[in-house]
Design a protein around this motif. Sequence first.
Motif, mmCIF file in Angstrom:
data_model
loop_
_atom_site.group_PDB
_atom_site.id
_atom_site.type_symbol
_atom_site.label_atom_id
_atom_site.label_comp_id
_atom_site.label_asym_id
_atom_site.label_seq_id
_atom_site.Cartn_x
_atom_site.Cartn_y
_atom_site.Cartn_z
ATOM 1 N N ARG A 142 32.776 -65.109 87.765
ATOM 2 C CA ARG A 142 33.509 -64.493 86.656
ATOM 3 C C ARG A 142 34.188 -63.191 87.073
ATOM 4 N NH1 ARG A 142 30.161 -62.767 81.426
ATOM 5 N NH2 ARG A 142 29.389 -61.217 82.927
ATOM 6 N N MET A 143 33.507 -62.429 87.940
ATOM 7 C CA MET A 143 34.079 -61.153 88.363
ATOM 8 C C MET A 143 35.350 -61.325 89.176
ATOM 9 S SD MET A 143 32.598 -58.314 87.399
ATOM 10 C CE MET A 143 33.026 -57.182 88.706
ATOM 11 N N LEU A 144 35.602 -62.510 89.695
ATOM 12 C CA LEU A 144 36.791 -62.734 90.501
ATOM 13 C C LEU A 144 38.043 -62.908 89.651
ATOM 14 C CD1 LEU A 144 35.370 -65.263 93.133
ATOM 15 C CD2 LEU A 144 35.354 -62.768 93.190
ATOM 16 N N ILE A 145 37.898 -63.354 88.403
ATOM 17 C CA ILE A 145 39.051 -63.641 87.555
ATOM 18 C C ILE A 145 39.129 -62.738 86.330
ATOM 19 C CG2 ILE A 145 37.814 -65.410 86.247
ATOM 20 C CD1 ILE A 145 41.530 -65.487 87.287
ATOM 21 N N HIS A 146 37.977 -62.241 85.864
ATOM 22 C CA HIS A 146 37.968 -61.453 84.629
ATOM 23 C C HIS A 146 38.853 -60.206 84.715
ATOM 24 C CE1 HIS A 146 36.495 -60.168 80.745
ATOM 25 N NE2 HIS A 146 36.144 -59.005 81.255
ATOM 26 N N PRO A 147 38.802 -59.402 85.795
ATOM 27 C CA PRO A 147 39.707 -58.235 85.854
ATOM 28 C C PRO A 147 41.178 -58.621 85.792
ATOM 29 C CG PRO A 147 37.971 -58.063 87.507
ATOM 30 C CD PRO A 147 37.894 -59.446 86.948
ATOM 31 N N VAL A 148 41.531 -59.775 86.342
ATOM 32 C CA VAL A 148 42.925 -60.213 86.307
ATOM 33 C C VAL A 148 43.350 -60.498 84.870
ATOM 34 C CG1 VAL A 148 44.561 -61.926 87.166
ATOM 35 C CG2 VAL A 148 42.656 -61.188 88.623
ATOM 36 N N ILE A 149 42.493 -61.136 84.109
ATOM 37 C CA ILE A 149 42.800 -61.449 82.711
ATOM 38 C C ILE A 149 42.886 -60.171 81.877
ATOM 39 C CG2 ILE A 149 41.978 -62.661 80.654
ATOM 40 C CD1 ILE A 149 40.663 -64.688 82.527
ATOM 41 N N VAL A 150 41.912 -59.273 82.076
ATOM 42 C CA VAL A 150 41.900 -58.011 81.323
ATOM 43 C C VAL A 150 43.144 -57.197 81.646
ATOM 44 C CG1 VAL A 150 40.677 -55.840 80.970
ATOM 45 C CG2 VAL A 150 39.393 -57.966 81.146
ATOM 46 N N ASN A 151 43.525 -57.159 82.898
ATOM 47 C CA ASN A 151 44.724 -56.410 83.288
ATOM 48 C C ASN A 151 45.973 -56.976 82.615
ATOM 49 O OD1 ASN A 151 46.021 -54.427 85.316
ATOM 50 N ND2 ASN A 151 47.130 -56.330 85.697
ATOM 51 N N HIS A 152 45.995 -58.274 82.419
ATOM 52 C CA HIS A 152 47.163 -58.916 81.808
ATOM 53 C C HIS A 152 47.295 -58.586 80.333
ATOM 54 C CE1 HIS A 152 50.289 -61.913 81.161
ATOM 55 N NE2 HIS A 152 49.580 -62.440 80.170
ATOM 56 N N VAL A 153 46.176 -58.407 79.632
ATOM 57 C CA VAL A 153 46.214 -58.207 78.174
ATOM 58 C C VAL A 153 45.959 -56.764 77.769
ATOM 59 C CG1 VAL A 153 45.501 -60.590 77.761
ATOM 60 C CG2 VAL A 153 43.760 -58.802 77.905
ATOM 61 N N THR A 154 45.737 -55.863 78.700
ATOM 62 C CA THR A 154 45.423 -54.471 78.381
ATOM 63 C C THR A 154 46.543 -53.559 78.882
ATOM 64 O OG1 THR A 154 43.063 -54.988 78.641
ATOM 65 C CG2 THR A 154 43.682 -52.654 78.559
ATOM 66 N N PRO A 155 47.333 -52.987 77.989
ATOM 67 C CA PRO A 155 48.446 -52.128 78.420
ATOM 68 C C PRO A 155 47.980 -50.935 79.255
ATOM 69 C CG PRO A 155 48.690 -52.741 76.103
ATOM 70 C CD PRO A 155 47.325 -53.203 76.520
ATOM 71 N N GLY A 156 46.822 -50.364 78.918
ATOM 72 C CA GLY A 156 46.340 -49.205 79.662
ATOM 73 C C GLY A 156 46.108 -49.512 81.133
ATOM 74 N N TRP A 157 45.620 -50.701 81.416
ATOM 75 C CA TRP A 157 45.410 -51.098 82.805
ATOM 76 C C TRP A 157 46.748 -51.216 83.538
ATOM 77 C CZ3 TRP A 157 40.939 -54.372 84.916
ATOM 78 C CH2 TRP A 157 39.735 -53.972 84.345
ATOM 79 N N LYS A 158 47.720 -51.801 82.864
ATOM 80 C CA LYS A 158 49.036 -51.949 83.492
ATOM 81 C C LYS A 158 49.683 -50.597 83.741
ATOM 82 C CE LYS A 158 50.077 -56.504 81.502
ATOM 83 N NZ LYS A 158 51.004 -57.289 80.648
ATOM 84 N N GLU A 159 49.474 -49.690 82.795
ATOM 85 C CA GLU A 159 50.114 -48.372 82.908
ATOM 86 C C GLU A 159 49.644 -47.620 84.149
ATOM 87 O OE1 GLU A 159 50.586 -44.240 80.287
ATOM 88 O OE2 GLU A 159 49.640 -46.034 79.412
ATOM 89 N N VAL A 160 48.360 -47.715 84.453
ATOM 90 C CA VAL A 160 47.823 -47.008 85.623
ATOM 91 C C VAL A 160 47.785 -47.893 86.860
ATOM 92 C CG1 VAL A 160 46.438 -45.489 84.173
ATOM 93 C CG2 VAL A 160 45.437 -47.618 85.036
ATOM 94 N N ASP A 161 48.275 -49.141 86.720
ATOM 95 C CA ASP A 161 48.287 -50.093 87.838
ATOM 96 C C ASP A 161 46.879 -50.239 88.430
ATOM 97 O OD1 ASP A 161 49.302 -51.895 89.678
ATOM 98 O OD2 ASP A 161 49.855 -50.334 91.126
ATOM 99 N N ALA A 162 45.925 -50.599 87.558
ATOM 100 C CA ALA A 162 44.519 -50.671 87.977
ATOM 101 C C ALA A 162 44.309 -51.654 89.118
ATOM 102 C CB ALA A 162 43.646 -51.060 86.777
ATOM 103 N N LEU A 163 44.899 -52.835 89.013
ATOM 104 C CA LEU A 163 44.688 -53.831 90.061
ATOM 105 C C LEU A 163 45.461 -53.502 91.332
ATOM 106 C CD1 LEU A 163 44.458 -57.311 88.332
ATOM 107 C CD2 LEU A 163 42.712 -55.604 88.778
#
Length: 458
Positions: free
Chosen positions: A93-114
């Motif tokens: 789950r840890m391999l795909i969950h951050p990718v999904i969260v990054n896709h639906v969370t604007p804050g993650w995209k804003e700071v380029d978390a991935l």
Amino acid sequence: SRAFVLGLLGAILMGVCGQYAGKYVPGIWGLVRGHMPVTVYGFLILAVVALNPLIGKIRASWRLQSGELALIFALTLVACGITDGGLMRNFPRMLIHPVIVNHVTPGWKEVDALGYTPPVLLANGGQYDKKIAEGYVLPMGTPGHPIPISDVPWRAWWKPLTFWTPLILLSMLGVISLSVLIHRQWADRERLRYPLAEVASILMRHDEAGRTLILRNRLFWVGFAVVMFIDIVNGIKVWFPSGVGIPLSFDCSALSERFPGFMKTPGASNLAWPERYPACIGVAFLMAADISFSLGIANLVSVLVLYLMISFGMNMGGNQNWGGVSEWTGFGSFLAMGAMIVYVGRRYYWHTLREAVTFRPQPETETSGVWACRGFLVCTLGAAAMLTAVGLDPLIAVLVIGLVLLTFVVCARMNAECGVFYYIPTWAMPGAVAGLFGLAVLGPVPIIVIGMVWYMLI
């Protein structure tokens, strides 16, 4: 050979069915979780009380001996350490969950978390693909028509699997080697009681005729009958809610009305609904009285201390991922416990390490411990090298693997000395390392890698 085959079948059964029964059968939880999984100890009791005596009546030579039962028991326990909460709860789950969260969370995209996460750690290199994401979260097949294994989008998974699988195997082999090494010190020199192992050992003891000794103990049958009666009555109530149940918990919720401030303290909620666990009572019987007393009073004392500290104005807030007073205190207790473990066995560990590295005989060593030490060093250095390859500083990589092993050793000590069969540290490695060095010094990449390693391996 038959014991190995039966143990392997038991391990497969735990791996395939262990967590699914808990999800879909009402009233069942944690069948393969913790250091005393219900299924494994339950099957052991069933084998001792019913199956083995029945087999012995058919033909005495067919009866499973103590060593065979121990091997079956051990192999099945290993599978429980991988299934559900041991490993598969977070992996893959840890391999795909951050990718999904990054896709639906604007804050993650804003700071380029991935963007700070090494691509090899995530499925599809951290890039979102609707088919891959939905294929993991939602069923790819239909009821009664599972997909063939060739339909799995392996192209998105093979790179992270080639990184995490060797790292997990190295950590498991390192922990097993370390267990062999420290067991000699704990069992032979410090004389730890190993309460959970003692439970299994008592059930496996036979006389010269092959008959189980515990079955002749009337006290065993009294305790067995009482607990079995309670479980049967409460099990029936799960399926038929209108039936009669035997309560195992006390309603002390009135404390929240009488002492509202105190009951808001972290951990105080456990005092509102104290529950009796027959397994805890049984294991406590095998422990020294001072240890049983310490375990029983620890929660109350810790809540009182926290309440006083909060009352005096201390900020006890925090988070496992970035730390806090409570989390750092828990980490400090692990460090202190680890230091005491090393200090008590310093002579044995030092001689074993010297012989393992120099290949020159040393006093008070054993061959198994020396080879275990060599295996431990190889696995530790290999795991640290893998973390260095994905961007960690070599010293930080060694520290990370060291903290993982520290966690296992202290939890194992709690298990071997106190019989604690379900235990969760109050701290996490990202917060502990951030407290040691500071977030600004470490930077985002090490924190992300450390966090993923922690949740994968711990």
